[in-house]
Design a protein around this motif. Structure first.
Motif, PDB file in Angstrom:
ATOM      1  N   THR A 265      17.005 -60.940 -15.209  1.00  0.00           N
ATOM      2  CA  THR A 265      16.594 -59.555 -15.029  1.00  0.00           C
ATOM      3  C   THR A 265      17.802 -58.626 -14.986  1.00  0.00           C
ATOM      4  OG1 THR A 265      14.642 -60.333 -13.831  1.00  0.00           O
ATOM      5  CG2 THR A 265      15.228 -57.998 -13.572  1.00  0.00           C
TER       6      THR A 265
ATOM      7  N   PHE B 117      12.424 -63.623 -18.872  1.00  0.00           N
ATOM      8  CA  PHE B 117      12.812 -63.059 -20.169  1.00  0.00           C
ATOM      9  C   PHE B 117      11.637 -62.337 -20.815  1.00  0.00           C
ATOM     10  CE2 PHE B 117      13.647 -63.140 -24.716  1.00  0.00           C
ATOM     11  CZ  PHE B 117      14.964 -62.708 -24.773  1.00  0.00           C
ATOM     12  N   ALA B 118      10.460 -62.953 -20.799  1.00  0.00           N
ATOM     13  CA  ALA B 118       9.288 -62.327 -21.402  1.00  0.00           C
ATOM     14  C   ALA B 118       8.920 -61.042 -20.663  1.00  0.00           C
ATOM     15  CB  ALA B 118       8.114 -63.304 -21.401  1.00  0.00           C
TER      16      ALA B 118
ATOM     17  N   ASN C  33      11.302 -58.050 -21.232  1.00  0.00           N
ATOM     18  CA  ASN C  33      11.258 -57.551 -22.604  1.00  0.00           C
ATOM     19  C   ASN C  33       9.971 -56.811 -22.918  1.00  0.00           C
ATOM     20  OD1 ASN C  33      13.777 -58.197 -24.218  1.00  0.00           O
ATOM     21  ND2 ASN C  33      13.451 -60.055 -23.023  1.00  0.00           N
TER      22      ASN C  33
ATOM     23  N   HIS D 103      19.433 -58.349 -18.406  1.00  0.00           N
ATOM     24  CA  HIS D 103      18.640 -57.546 -19.343  1.00  0.00           C
ATOM     25  C   HIS D 103      18.924 -56.052 -19.153  1.00  0.00           C
ATOM     26  CE1 HIS D 103      15.316 -56.156 -21.813  1.00  0.00           C
ATOM     27  NE2 HIS D 103      15.036 -55.307 -20.837  1.00  0.00           N
TER      28      HIS D 103
ATOM     29  N   ASN E  34      22.540 -62.921 -22.021  1.00  0.00           N
ATOM     30  CA  ASN E  34      21.147 -62.971 -22.486  1.00  0.00           C
ATOM     31  C   ASN E  34      20.883 -64.143 -23.432  1.00  0.00           C
ATOM     32  OD1 ASN E  34      19.982 -60.628 -21.120  1.00  0.00           O
ATOM     33  ND2 ASN E  34      21.425 -59.472 -22.388  1.00  0.00           N
TER      34      ASN E  34
END
Length: 188
Positions: free
Chosen positions: A84, A135-136, A139, A87, A117
Motif C-alpha cells: 500500500t 495490490f488489487a 489499483n 503504491h 511494486n
C-alpha cells in the motif's frame, strides 16, 4: 512539511488528551522507527491527526483497533502495508514499515522488490495472498473474485475482513502523509 509539529507545551486542551493517548500507543506498538522529534512533538501521520483532534481521534481509534485486534500474522500484515505504501509512494510509511520489517529480519531483496511494486518470488502462500489482495485493492475496482476466495481459504472471513480494512487504513495513512508532505527522519 505543511503542518508544523506541535510541541507538548503548545497543545490545546482538545489536543492534549489525544497526544497523550497517541504517545502511549506509539510507545507500545510503533517503536521500530522515529515518531517524536527533539521537542517531544509527534511526527509521521500523528502530527496531522493532532492538528484536527476530532478527526485525528477517530483515525487513531481505528489504528488502535486494527493493531489491538490483529489476528493476521505480522508477515502478511507487513507485506500488505508495504504494498500500500509503495503504491502511493508514501515516504514516511515506507520508512516506518521497512524499519519494522528489518526488525523482523525481512530480506533486503524482498524489501527492495516490495518498494519497487514488484511481487517478490520468495513469499510464503499467506504472504502471496496478502500481496495479491493489497495490490488489487490499491489499483482500484472491486477485489477480483479469485483473490477474494483465496483470501477466504487462507485467512477465513475475519482475517479477510481484517486484511481489506488494513489496506484501507494504510491508504488513509498514505494520503495523510502525502497530502501534508510529511518528511522522513534521518535513519540512525
Amino acid at each position: 512539511m505543511r503542518l508544523p509539529p506541535i510541541a507538548p507545551a503548545d497543545l490545546t486542551p482538545d489536543q492534549k488528551p489525544l497526544y497523550d493517548d497517541m504517545k502511549q500507543g506509539i510507545a507500545s506498538s510503533f517503536s521500530a522507527f522515529k515518531t517524536v522529534d527533539a521537542d517531544g512533538a509527534l511526527i509521521g501521520p500523528w502530527n496531522p491527526w493532532l492538528h484536527e483532534p476530532v478527526i485525528g481521534k477517530a483515525v487513531w481509534a481505528l489504528t488502535k483497533a486494527m493493531t489491538a485486534q490483529a489476528t493476521l500474522r505480522d508477515e502478511p500484515r507487513q507485506i500488505a502495508i508495504l504494498v500500500t505504501g509503495a503504491h502511493f509512494d508514501a515516504a514516511y510509511e515506507i520508512y516506518a514499515h521497512i524499519a519494522v520489517a528489518e526488525q523482523e529480519q525481512m530480506p533486503a531483496k524482498r524489501l527492495s522488490e516490495l518498494c519497487a511494486n514488484i511481487k517478490p518470488t520468495d513469499l510464503s502462500p499467506e504472504e502471496g495472498v496478502a500481496y495479491d489482495v493489497a495490490f488489487a485493492l490499491v489499483n482500484g475496482g472491486v477485489l477480483p473474485e479469485p483473490c477474494y476466495r483465496l483470501a477466504l481459504e487462507t485467512f477465513g472471513q475475519h482475517g479477510t475482513n481484517e486484511l481489506i480494512y488494513l489496506v484501507g487504513l494504510y491508504a488513509l495513512v498514505s494520503m495523510t502523509l502525502n497530502g501534508f508532505n510529511v518528511p522522513v527522519p534521518e535513519r540512525e
